[in-house]
Design an enzyme around this catalytic site. Structure first.
Site, short mmCIF file in Angstrom:
data_model
loop_
_atom_site.label_atom_id
_atom_site.label_comp_id
_atom_site.label_asym_id
_atom_site.label_seq_id
_atom_site.Cartn_x
_atom_site.Cartn_y
_atom_site.Cartn_z
N SER A 100 0.82 -1.20 0.00
CA SER A 100 0.00 0.00 0.00
C SER A 100 0.87 1.26 0.00
O SER A 100 1.65 1.47 -0.92
CB SER A 100 -0.97 -0.04 1.19
N ASP A 142 -10.15 -3.48 -5.50
CA ASP A 142 -9.34 -2.44 -4.88
C ASP A 142 -9.18 -1.32 -5.91
O ASP A 142 -8.78 -1.59 -7.05
CB ASP A 142 -7.97 -3.03 -4.50
N HIS A 167 -8.16 -4.83 -0.67
CA HIS A 167 -7.01 -4.13 -0.10
C HIS A 167 -6.82 -4.56 1.37
O HIS A 167 -7.79 -4.71 2.11
CB HIS A 167 -7.24 -2.62 -0.16
#
Length: 313
Positions: A156, A250, A280
Site C-alpha cells: 500500500s 481495490d 485491499h
C-alpha cells in the site's frame, strides 16, 4: 455497479466483516489520534505471532532529521543472497513497527532473508516528503551496512515509498536488486480503470485515497512530484526487476498494471498479478482466507526469486 457478492467469496467476506468490527469504514471521519488507536487495536487483533526460529531486534539508525526506528528479523538459517527492506502500509498516517510485525517475521522465516522494517515518520505531523526521506535514508544505510543486495518490499503506502526510492536510486552504485510492491498506490489516473470500477470497494474507497493524499501533502498541489506519485515519472528505464501484486476489488489495482506496462515499455522487467476476488489489506487474511494464503505464497516466492537475482517471469 460492481457486484461484490459474486466477486468476493465467503472466506473473504468473513475477513472484511472482522476487519470492519475493529476498523469501521467511517474511521477516516475520526481524529488522527482516534484513527491510530483504532488501527493499532485492529493490528493487535490480527497479530499471528512469530514463526519458530525468527529472532527480532528493535533499534534505530541515524538520519538527518531524526533517528529512524527499525526492527530487524533474522532466521536461524539465514540466506545471504539479499536482505529485505520492508516498508509498511497505513495511508502514510497509520502504522509502524508493530502493525506489520508478524508479516515481516513470516517473510523472514519463509524466504530465509534478513528483513529490516522501517518506522518512517507519519503525516500530518510530518508532511511529504518526510516519509520518503526516511525510507531513502534507510535504504542508503542498508546498502552501506550490508555486504549483500537490498530488496525493496512494501504494501500500500509502503509500496508507493519503495517505488519512489527505486526511481531515485537508479544512478547509485548500490541500487536495489528488485522491488516487490503489494497493492501499492502509485499515483495513477483516477478517472479510469479500477479507480472507477472499484471506487466503493470494501476495505478501501476513492474517498479514502483522497483523504490520505490530502493529509500527506497538507493539501498542497504536488502534481508531477515522482517522490509522491512514481507513475508521474517520464522515464521508466533502468528500474530494478519489479513484481506487483494487487487485489482485484481495490481502486488501486490499475496502478499495478500501469506501472508494469511502463517498465516493460522502457525495456525493463516487470510482472503484475491481480489476485481475483481479494481486497485491499488482505495480507492480514493470509491465515484465514485461501486466496490470501495462496497470494502470500506468491509474495514469498517473488521475494525469494528477486532476492537471489533470478528473473523467472
Amino acid at each position: 455497479m460492481t457486484n461484490y457478492e459474486t466477486l468476493i467469496d465467503a472466506e473473504t467476506w468473513a475477513f472484511i466483516e472482522k476487519t470492519n468490527s475493529y476498523y469501521p469504514p467511517d474511521t477516516i471521519d475520526y481524529t488522527i489520534a482516534e484513527q491510530r488507536a483504532i488501527y493499532d487495536r485492529m493490528c493487535r487483533e490480527f497479530f499471528a505471532g512469530y514463526p519458530q526460529g525468527v529472532t527480532v531486534e528493535t533499534t534505530a539508525i541515524p538520519a538527518p532529521a531524526q533517528d529512524i526506528p527499525i526492527r530487524l528479523y533474522r532466521n536461524a538459517k539465514p540466506q545471504t543472497a539479499a536482505m529485505v527492506l520492508y516498508v509498511h502500509g497505513g495511508g502514510f498516517i497509520l502504522g509502524g513497527l508493530d502493525s506489520h510485525d508478524d508479516v515481516c517475521a513470516e517473510l523472514c522465516a519463509r524466504t530465509g532473508f534478513e528483513v529490516v522494517s522501517v518506522d518512517y515518520r507519519l503525516a500530518p505531523e510530518h508532511l511529504h516528503p518526510a516519509a520518503f526521506d526516511d525510507v531513502m535514508a534507510a535504504f542508503e544505510w542498508a546498502a552501506a551496512a550490508y555486504d549483500r543486495p537490498v530488496l525493496l518490499c512494501g504494501d500500500s503506502a509502503g509500496g508507493n515509498l519503495c517505488a519512489a526510492v527505486a526511481h531515485a536510486t537508479r544512478g547509485h552504485a548500490k541500487k536495489p536488486i528488485g522491488q516487490l510492491l503489494i497493492y501499492p498506490g502509485l499515483g495513477g489516473d483516477r478517472s479510469r480503470g479500477s479507480y472507477v470500477t472499484h471506487a466503493e470497494a470494501p476495505m478501501l474507497t476513492v474517498r479514502d485515497l483522497e483523504f490520505y493524499k490530502h493529509i500527506r501533502t497538507g493539501g498542497e498541489d504536488r502534481t508531477g512530484d515522482i517522490t509522491l506519485a512514481p507513475l508521474a515519472d517520464a522515464d521508466f528505464a533502468y528500474l530494478p526487476p519489479t513484481v506487483l501484486i494487487t487485489a482485484e476489488c481495490d481502486p488501486l489495482s490499475s496502478d499495478g498494471e500501469a506501472y508494469r506496462d511502463r517498465v516493460v515499455a522502457a525495456g525493463g522487467h516487470a510482472y503484475w498479478f491481480e489476485e481475483p476476488g481479494l481486497v485491499h489489506g488482505y495480507l492480514r487474511a493470509r491465515h484465514t482466507v485461501g486466496r490470501a494464503r495462496a497470494s502470500f505464497t506468491r509474495i514469498v516466492e517473488a521475494a525469494t526469486a528477486l532476492g537471489k537475482g533470478d528473473w523467472i517471469w
